[in-house]
Write a protein that holds these residues in place. Sequence first.
Motif, PDB file in Angstrom:
ATOM      1  N   LEU A 176      75.815  37.397  68.671  1.00 28.68           N
ATOM      2  CA  LEU A 176      76.262  37.598  69.968  1.00 28.68           C
ATOM      3  C   LEU A 176      77.236  36.379  70.253  1.00 28.68           C
ATOM      4  O   LEU A 176      76.923  35.331  70.164  1.00 28.68           O
ATOM      5  CB  LEU A 176      74.969  37.494  70.885  1.00 28.68           C
ATOM      6  CG  LEU A 176      74.165  38.361  70.798  1.00 28.68           C
ATOM      7  CD1 LEU A 176      72.466  37.719  70.973  1.00 28.68           C
ATOM      8  CD2 LEU A 176      74.221  39.676  71.869  1.00 28.68           C
ATOM      9  N   ASP A 177      78.578  36.849  70.343  1.00 32.14           N
ATOM     10  CA  ASP A 177      79.610  35.727  70.692  1.00 32.14           C
ATOM     11  C   ASP A 177      79.899  35.413  72.095  1.00 32.14           C
ATOM     12  O   ASP A 177      80.542  36.337  72.657  1.00 32.14           O
ATOM     13  CB  ASP A 177      80.924  36.208  69.823  1.00 32.14           C
ATOM     14  CG  ASP A 177      81.568  34.949  69.724  1.00 32.14           C
ATOM     15  OD1 ASP A 177      81.551  34.085  70.309  1.00 32.14           O
ATOM     16  OD2 ASP A 177      82.834  35.140  69.021  1.00 32.14           O
ATOM     17  N   GLU A 178      79.152  34.576  72.878  1.00 34.77           N
ATOM     18  CA  GLU A 178      79.532  34.156  74.294  1.00 34.77           C
ATOM     19  C   GLU A 178      79.317  35.529  74.997  1.00 34.77           C
ATOM     20  O   GLU A 178      80.187  35.856  75.806  1.00 34.77           O
ATOM     21  CB  GLU A 178      80.663  33.603  74.504  1.00 34.77           C
ATOM     22  CG  GLU A 178      80.661  32.430  73.674  1.00 34.77           C
ATOM     23  CD  GLU A 178      81.693  31.329  74.009  1.00 34.77           C
ATOM     24  OE1 GLU A 178      82.271  31.547  75.224  1.00 34.77           O
ATOM     25  OE2 GLU A 178      82.435  30.674  73.026  1.00 34.77           O
ATOM     26  N   PRO A 179      78.072  36.146  74.882  1.00 36.53           N
ATOM     27  CA  PRO A 179      77.803  37.592  75.452  1.00 36.53           C
ATOM     28  C   PRO A 179      77.609  37.665  77.164  1.00 36.53           C
ATOM     29  O   PRO A 179      77.939  38.391  77.473  1.00 36.53           O
ATOM     30  CB  PRO A 179      76.384  37.948  74.816  1.00 36.53           C
ATOM     31  CG  PRO A 179      75.729  36.841  74.608  1.00 36.53           C
ATOM     32  CD  PRO A 179      76.755  35.731  74.142  1.00 36.53           C
ATOM     33  N   PHE A 233      81.319  41.190  70.702  1.00 35.13           N
ATOM     34  CA  PHE A 233      82.668  40.503  70.557  1.00 35.13           C
ATOM     35  C   PHE A 233      82.904  39.466  71.745  1.00 35.13           C
ATOM     36  O   PHE A 233      82.459  39.875  72.767  1.00 35.13           O
ATOM     37  CB  PHE A 233      83.914  41.284  70.223  1.00 35.13           C
ATOM     38  CG  PHE A 233      83.882  41.815  68.871  1.00 35.13           C
ATOM     39  CD1 PHE A 233      82.725  43.130  68.618  1.00 35.13           C
ATOM     40  CD2 PHE A 233      84.979  41.583  67.972  1.00 35.13           C
ATOM     41  CE1 PHE A 233      83.046  43.381  67.183  1.00 35.13           C
ATOM     42  CE2 PHE A 233      84.858  41.975  66.948  1.00 35.13           C
ATOM     43  CZ  PHE A 233      84.023  43.012  66.343  1.00 35.13           C
ATOM     44  N   GLN A 234      83.656  38.357  71.505  1.00 34.99           N
ATOM     45  CA  GLN A 234      83.871  37.210  72.785  1.00 34.99           C
ATOM     46  C   GLN A 234      84.909  38.264  73.665  1.00 34.99           C
ATOM     47  O   GLN A 234      84.862  37.997  74.722  1.00 34.99           O
ATOM     48  CB  GLN A 234      84.326  36.199  72.214  1.00 34.99           C
ATOM     49  CG  GLN A 234      84.485  35.111  73.021  1.00 34.99           C
ATOM     50  CD  GLN A 234      85.021  33.940  72.207  1.00 34.99           C
ATOM     51  OE1 GLN A 234      85.280  33.694  70.945  1.00 34.99           O
ATOM     52  NE2 GLN A 234      84.962  32.548  73.083  1.00 34.99           N
ATOM     53  N   SER A 235      85.712  39.138  73.113  1.00 34.23           N
ATOM     54  CA  SER A 235      86.786  39.881  74.077  1.00 34.23           C
ATOM     55  C   SER A 235      86.189  41.151  73.953  1.00 34.23           C
ATOM     56  O   SER A 235      86.974  42.179  74.362  1.00 34.23           O
ATOM     57  CB  SER A 235      88.005  39.920  73.028  1.00 34.23           C
ATOM     58  OG  SER A 235      87.798  40.482  71.757  1.00 34.23           O
ATOM     59  N   LYS A 285      82.685  28.717  65.638  1.00 35.55           N
ATOM     60  CA  LYS A 285      81.701  29.564  65.886  1.00 35.55           C
ATOM     61  C   LYS A 285      82.001  30.861  65.661  1.00 35.55           C
ATOM     62  O   LYS A 285      81.175  31.620  64.845  1.00 35.55           O
ATOM     63  CB  LYS A 285      81.165  29.422  67.349  1.00 35.55           C
ATOM     64  CG  LYS A 285      80.659  27.804  67.899  1.00 35.55           C
ATOM     65  CD  LYS A 285      80.185  27.868  69.271  1.00 35.55           C
ATOM     66  CE  LYS A 285      81.208  28.139  70.204  1.00 35.55           C
ATOM     67  NZ  LYS A 285      82.515  27.198  70.450  1.00 35.55           N
ATOM     68  N   THR A 286      82.940  31.330  66.378  1.00 34.06           N
ATOM     69  CA  THR A 286      83.353  32.728  65.940  1.00 34.06           C
ATOM     70  C   THR A 286      83.469  33.011  64.719  1.00 34.06           C
ATOM     71  O   THR A 286      83.353  34.039  63.988  1.00 34.06           O
ATOM     72  CB  THR A 286      84.692  32.897  67.060  1.00 34.06           C
ATOM     73  OG1 THR A 286      84.206  32.797  68.570  1.00 34.06           O
ATOM     74  CG2 THR A 286      85.007  34.432  66.553  1.00 34.06           C
ATOM     75  N   THR A 287      84.481  32.087  63.936  1.00 25.87           N
ATOM     76  CA  THR A 287      84.533  32.158  62.552  1.00 25.87           C
ATOM     77  C   THR A 287      83.446  32.322  61.893  1.00 25.87           C
ATOM     78  O   THR A 287      83.677  33.195  60.719  1.00 25.87           O
ATOM     79  CB  THR A 287      85.518  31.097  62.179  1.00 25.87           C
ATOM     80  OG1 THR A 287      86.733  30.747  62.753  1.00 25.87           O
ATOM     81  CG2 THR A 287      86.108  31.374  60.423  1.00 25.87           C
TER      82      THR A 287
HETATM   83 MG   LIG Z   1      84.697  31.892  69.790  1.00 31.91          MG
END
Ligand SMILES: [Mg+2]
Lengths: 296, 360
Positions: free
Chosen positions: B165-168, B89-91, B50-52
């Motif tokens: 939105l990466d797991e926001p 970002f997820q982070s 997903k992130t990629t």
């Molecule tokens: Mg991810």
Amino acid sequence: MSAVAPAAAMPAPLPAAERSSGLPLVVLLLLPIALVNAFGFLAPVFNLLRMSFYESQATGAMVEVYTFATWASVLRDSFYAELILNSILVSLGITLMTLVCSYPIALYLHRSSGTWRTILLVLVISPLLTSAVVRTYGWVAILSENGLVNNALGAIGIAPLKLMFNKTGVVIGLTEILMPYMILALLAGFGRLDPRVEEAASTLGAPPWKVFRHIVVPLTMPGIALGSLLCFVLAVSSFITPKLLGGGRVFLLATEIYDQAIVTLNWPLAATLSILVLVIFGGALVLYTRALRAIM
Amino acid sequence: MTSRTDAPEGFLSIRSLTKRYGDFVAVDNLDLEVPKGELVAFLGPSGCGKTTSLRMIAGLVPATSGRIVVGGGDLTEVATHRRDMGLVFQSYALFPHMSVARNVAFGLEMRKVDKGEIAKRVKEAIALVHLTGKEEHRPAQLSGGQQQRVALARALVIRPSILLLDEPLSNLDAKLRDEMRNEIRDIQKRLGITAIFVTHDQVEALTMCDKVVVMNQGRLEQLGTPVELYETPKTAFVASFVGRSNRLTAVARNGAAEFAGQRIAAPAGLEGPVQVMIRPHRLGLSPASPAAADPARQQVTGTVARAIFAGDILQYDVDVGGQIVSVELATRGGESVIEPGRPVTLSWRPQDIFIYGAAA
Ligand SMILES: [Mg+2]
Ligand SMILES: Nc1ncnc2c1ncn2[C@@H]1O[C@H](COP(=O)(O)OP(=O)(O)OP(=O)(O)O)[C@@H](O)[C@H]1O
């Protein structure tokens, strides 16, 4: 710097007997370094301070009579004011050059990984394994009137450049000699740099140079400050390279101290100038801590 | 995988997008058309790519192959800062040396929006994520959830043409998460932003998104509306990942799946081992009396292995030929719990059972 954790923060499991001895752990842990500093640093500095007030005679003999004569002449004579200013400016120039040359290398090293990084790191550190004298003679071979550069220029019909026995030579030589220190200091201060943060800036519309200007530079400020302090101090106190590449025509504090102590044998004057160097270092340190506080 | 090339062209169009790391395929031939103003969820287990995928869409990692087209323009080779995409970002990736307000203002400053307008929009964005009063804090002085909201505000404030939105919401408590879901949905609809929302959480994907992409091991398993995914999962993976399902094994032969000597209708063409999926609350359960069977329903018999009364639901584990099937019945009051060891009949409507070849 967050990398330097206070010794007191480490929980040391000591036997009960020692814990109840009354001396706080901090004192115990700091004692060895305090002793080393007292004998190896404070005592000599105190000696130096005392010596700067001794009387020197034209014969070179030093008389243990206290006088303000040396200090008065140093503070009044514009030659010394110029010497100090010159030393500070040349050292600042060297520091700036070193920073500019080292920063890209440090950034690249910080971002590389694996075997490649190890190889590069060894390459960066390896000059430190050779003495500054040898490396300076290397520069003589390159910069002198019939050295590498001028020979090459001559071959294509360009008049030789004066690259030695002036400030140019000193700055070139010291810049190269100090680069490993700068690179290591920069690397130590790059901890806050995070590729994700740079990426975030670019997704927000920042072109690469703005990412560099607004993200990379501010986040690497601790490294820049540390490296600059270190190189400035090393530049002010280095004398072999300025002596060989300056050829007695570049007047700096360190070379002057050497001349006064070894050639002229005016020890009180050498001591006075040495104390002034320490004052300059103190100033640099104050600026550094101020800068750090502003960055963090 | 080529079957989607004739799909209607979307505003964001992802064509055969692939990312390889050495021999490892992180994203495998992803095809996706997202119409303007739609919110699409990427749902899948950890490490499925997903992130990629988002990073390729944003231009942060180059795609090994494939194209990314937005509004008809091919962006595959365009640098990140020219793509006008907001990425959470997820982070979080907040700027640690800047205050909350400056973090949020950064994108507007890069766009050379004028000062007064920046101040106004930053204030709005910070209020939107409930961080008014924290403007001058540094990220390190905020909790994880607060940092996440700054990241959200920072991406929303630039009103990007595409929002990624990466797991926001992963670090927020249930109440705040609900609120933020609504806020994101509102803003996205109001501004007509096309958005991709990555999540692990199927409830989030089903409740707030127009479409859901289920990913597994770098591949798109199924794309559909929440209802389509839930009611007609195309693969066993989707059936088990979206909602809960009993997963049974059986052997298909001549149009019927057979387990423990009992036969149920199976799609034609399946032979050999198959997987049978059925959701626990779509099963009916009655004391064994085949005579009373409803001809419209399929059924098998088994024995109760465990019965649990859980208030709202009555939960049974039924042993059917050695495989355990769980059944959930809504309690209505007055029913008696069937004791373990008693024979029972399980029944369901034919459309509630999914049978897949074992390879799926
Ligand atoms: Mg991810
Ligand atoms: N730079 C890289 N080098 C090698 N493999 C990578 C790299 N980046 C990601 N991967 C691999 O690609 C796969 C997909 O990673 P990705 O981060 O896209 O997963 P994800 O779906 O976002 O997972 P999560 O839900 O845990 O965030 C993972 O198996 C990961 O190990």
